[in-house]
Scaffold this motif. Structure first.
Motif, PDB file in Angstrom:
ATOM      1  N   LEU A 124      -2.863  -1.622  55.572  1.00 10.45           N
ATOM      2  CA  LEU A 124      -4.011  -2.681  54.810  1.00 10.45           C
ATOM      3  C   LEU A 124      -4.905  -3.248  55.965  1.00 10.45           C
ATOM      4  O   LEU A 124      -4.407  -3.640  57.140  1.00 10.45           O
ATOM      5  CB  LEU A 124      -3.043  -3.714  54.370  1.00 10.45           C
ATOM      6  CG  LEU A 124      -2.124  -3.316  53.061  1.00 10.45           C
ATOM      7  CD1 LEU A 124      -1.222  -4.605  52.716  1.00 10.45           C
ATOM      8  CD2 LEU A 124      -3.365  -2.852  51.882  1.00 10.45           C
ATOM      9  N   ALA A 125      -6.130  -3.200  55.640  1.00  8.42           N
ATOM     10  CA  ALA A 125      -7.180  -3.910  56.638  1.00  8.42           C
ATOM     11  C   ALA A 125      -6.917  -5.416  57.047  1.00  8.42           C
ATOM     12  O   ALA A 125      -6.998  -5.862  58.114  1.00  8.42           O
ATOM     13  CB  ALA A 125      -8.531  -3.710  55.814  1.00  8.42           C
ATOM     14  N   ILE A 126      -6.460  -6.060  55.791  1.00 11.73           N
ATOM     15  CA  ILE A 126      -6.257  -7.375  56.121  1.00 11.73           C
ATOM     16  C   ILE A 126      -5.201  -7.607  57.297  1.00 11.73           C
ATOM     17  O   ILE A 126      -5.148  -8.785  57.926  1.00 11.73           O
ATOM     18  CB  ILE A 126      -6.020  -8.181  54.771  1.00 11.73           C
ATOM     19  CG1 ILE A 126      -6.370  -9.533  55.079  1.00 11.73           C
ATOM     20  CG2 ILE A 126      -4.650  -7.901  54.633  1.00 11.73           C
ATOM     21  CD1 ILE A 126      -6.229 -10.605  53.777  1.00 11.73           C
ATOM     22  N   ALA A 127      -4.265  -6.843  57.476  1.00 14.87           N
ATOM     23  CA  ALA A 127      -3.303  -7.087  58.285  1.00 14.87           C
ATOM     24  C   ALA A 127      -3.701  -6.943  59.728  1.00 14.87           C
ATOM     25  O   ALA A 127      -2.887  -7.666  60.346  1.00 14.87           O
ATOM     26  CB  ALA A 127      -2.166  -5.706  58.065  1.00 14.87           C
ATOM     27  N   TRP A 128      -4.717  -6.472  59.934  1.00 10.71           N
ATOM     28  CA  TRP A 128      -5.465  -6.419  61.187  1.00 10.71           C
ATOM     29  C   TRP A 128      -5.838  -7.709  61.823  1.00 10.71           C
ATOM     30  O   TRP A 128      -6.026  -8.096  63.072  1.00 10.71           O
ATOM     31  CB  TRP A 128      -6.313  -5.327  61.631  1.00 10.71           C
ATOM     32  CG  TRP A 128      -5.929  -3.881  61.394  1.00 10.71           C
ATOM     33  CD1 TRP A 128      -5.787  -3.186  60.394  1.00 10.71           C
ATOM     34  CD2 TRP A 128      -5.243  -3.168  62.735  1.00 10.71           C
ATOM     35  NE1 TRP A 128      -5.076  -2.148  60.654  1.00 10.71           N
ATOM     36  CE2 TRP A 128      -4.699  -1.916  62.125  1.00 10.71           C
ATOM     37  CE3 TRP A 128      -5.389  -3.556  63.843  1.00 10.71           C
ATOM     38  CZ2 TRP A 128      -4.246  -1.220  62.907  1.00 10.71           C
ATOM     39  CZ3 TRP A 128      -4.628  -2.667  64.615  1.00 10.71           C
ATOM     40  CH2 TRP A 128      -4.163  -1.449  64.240  1.00 10.71           C
ATOM     41  N   LEU A 129      -5.978  -8.548  60.832  1.00  8.89           N
ATOM     42  CA  LEU A 129      -6.385 -10.097  61.346  1.00  8.89           C
ATOM     43  C   LEU A 129      -5.454 -10.907  62.165  1.00  8.89           C
ATOM     44  O   LEU A 129      -5.615 -11.616  62.949  1.00  8.89           O
ATOM     45  CB  LEU A 129      -6.544 -10.915  59.841  1.00  8.89           C
ATOM     46  CG  LEU A 129      -7.693 -10.650  59.063  1.00  8.89           C
ATOM     47  CD1 LEU A 129      -7.805 -11.512  57.963  1.00  8.89           C
ATOM     48  CD2 LEU A 129      -9.222 -10.900  59.858  1.00  8.89           C
ATOM     49  N   ALA A 130      -3.861 -10.581  62.002  1.00  6.82           N
ATOM     50  CA  ALA A 130      -2.866 -11.144  62.717  1.00  6.82           C
ATOM     51  C   ALA A 130      -3.174 -10.748  64.178  1.00  6.82           C
ATOM     52  O   ALA A 130      -3.068 -11.544  64.929  1.00  6.82           O
ATOM     53  CB  ALA A 130      -1.583 -10.746  62.253  1.00  6.82           C
ATOM     54  N   PRO A 131      -3.105  -9.386  64.538  1.00  6.13           N
ATOM     55  CA  PRO A 131      -3.377  -8.915  65.919  1.00  6.13           C
ATOM     56  C   PRO A 131      -4.633  -9.345  66.712  1.00  6.13           C
ATOM     57  O   PRO A 131      -4.558  -9.736  67.379  1.00  6.13           O
ATOM     58  CB  PRO A 131      -3.120  -7.529  65.967  1.00  6.13           C
ATOM     59  CG  PRO A 131      -3.361  -6.867  64.702  1.00  6.13           C
ATOM     60  CD  PRO A 131      -2.877  -8.049  63.843  1.00  6.13           C
TER      61      PRO A 131
END
Length: 380
Positions: free
Chosen positions: A88-95
């Motif tokens: 999911l693209a939004i998951a990359w906000l965490a790293p």
């Protein structure tokens, strides 16, 4: 968490220039976090890295050593692994957020960095909720609990709490993440009926110790140390590594990493409780846990995780044992001999750093070796 087979990244369309640029920036931030955390740790151990004209960032690296190593480096790497898994693209906000916190820490802006770490933790909790929704199993629920522990530690850090209140939550994040990975693997073995409830009880004790550490450091520290010791015994009793130790190749190497790490986890638990009771074992508690346990787990899982996350292949061989032996040997020297000679603290810390560097070089060399063996142009 390794991506399920149906979700593992494949060779799709080439990434856009913006995505590639973002990947480069993320990789640079991860590398900078690791290098600065190691430099800060060496400085704290008394290794003379620079004279009176030391750059400001080096002093900040010493002050923010734990935040850089656990959050900006390890937290980012774990968040990248989870983002690859959920796709999911939004998951990359965490790293992205935790990685960008690293430069802010080095520039002397802990408040702004703390805000980014809270954002990273919040997104990471959401990502793990997606994981649980897709695969509701004990190990995914434990991954969600570990994400909540990271968020709790990041909130305390952003609010300015002392390291004694923050660091237990950060280590709980790492310990529970590793426990979840190993719980997933124990599905391949027949477990005793009480094994899972015992694990849940130990991790609840770990959370209780983390919670109490701010207000009641003695009681919290003793509970925390007891939980770590109990978890080490649980892993030694139920982990599949006890069987794979007698295999060959990568499986045996991973088993050696895991079993050695569990021994350090037990030592770290004993030292953590002893420190809470007044013993001068703080360095042993932190680095038996952070280096002996966590880095052993990273060394053991890297040959499996790197191909899935970075889309590279490694040629495994005996050189992987060299940094592992150096890590454990240098820890024994650092923690075992410092009571006899204080000079072993900086010397041992220097060898710890050398072990990390040697492992990075070994992994890079394994990637090159695989490409040389398999990517040669065919004759004719």
């Amino acid at each position: 968490m390794r991506p399920p087979a149906r979700e593992r990244p494949g060779r799709g369309e080439p990434a856009s220039p913006a995505v590639r640029a973002g990947g480069v920036v993320l990789l640079l931030c991860i590398a900078a976090a690791l290098l600065s955390a190691v430099a800060g740790g060496l400085l704290r151990a008394g290794v003379p890295l620079a004279g009176a004209g030391a750059p400001d960032w080096l002093g900040q690296a010493a002050v923010q050593h734990a935040a850089l190593m656990i959050c900006a480096f390890m937290g980012t790497v774990i968040a990248v692994e989870r983002a690859v898994a959920v796709k999911l693209a939004i998951a990359w906000l965490a790293p992205a957020a935790s990685a960008l916190a690293g430069p802010l820490l080095l520039l002397g802006h802990p408040g702004a960095a703390g805000g980014l770490l809270v954002a990273a933790g919040a997104v990471f909790v959401g990502v793990n909720m997606v994981v649980v929704r897709r695969q509701n199993e004990p190990h995914t629920e434990l991954l969600l609990a570990s994400a909540l522990a990271w968020l709790a530690g990041n909130l305390l850090f952003a609010l300015g709490f002392a390291p004694a209140a923050v660091v237990p939550w950060w280590f709980a994040f790492l310990v529970m993440t590793i426990a979840a990975e190993r719980l997933e693997m124990t599905r391949l073995m027949r477990r005793r009926r009480g094994a899972l409830p015992a694990l849940v009880a130990l991790l609840a004790l770990l959370v209780a110790g983390s919670t109490l550490s701010a207000a009641e450091p003695v009681a919290g520290g003793v509970l925390y140390g007891a939980a770590l010791l109990g978890l080490a015994l649980w892993l030694l009793a139920f982990d599949i590594a006890r069987r794979t130790l007698f295999t060959h190749g990568l499986s045996r190497y991973m088993a050696v990493c895991l079993l050695g790490g569990y021994a350090w986890l037990a030592i770290g638990g004993l030292a953590w409780a002893a420190t809470a009771l007044g013993a001068n074992w703080r360095d042993t508690a932190l680095h038996a846990l952070g280096l002996g346990f966590v880095f052993s787990m990273m060394m053991g899982h890297a040959p499996v995780i790197l191909p899935a996350v970075a889309r590279v292949k490694l040629l495994f061989g005996w050189p992987f044992y060299l940094p592992l032996a150096l890590l454990h040997g240098s820890l024994l020297l650092r923690l075992g001999l410092r009571g006899l000679d204080a000079g072993w603290l900086p010397r041992g810390a220097g060898l710890n750093a050398a072990a990390i560097a040697l492992f990075a070089a070994t992994a890079a060399g394994a990637v090159v070796a695989w490409r040389r063996r398999h990517d040669r142009p065919r004759a004719g």
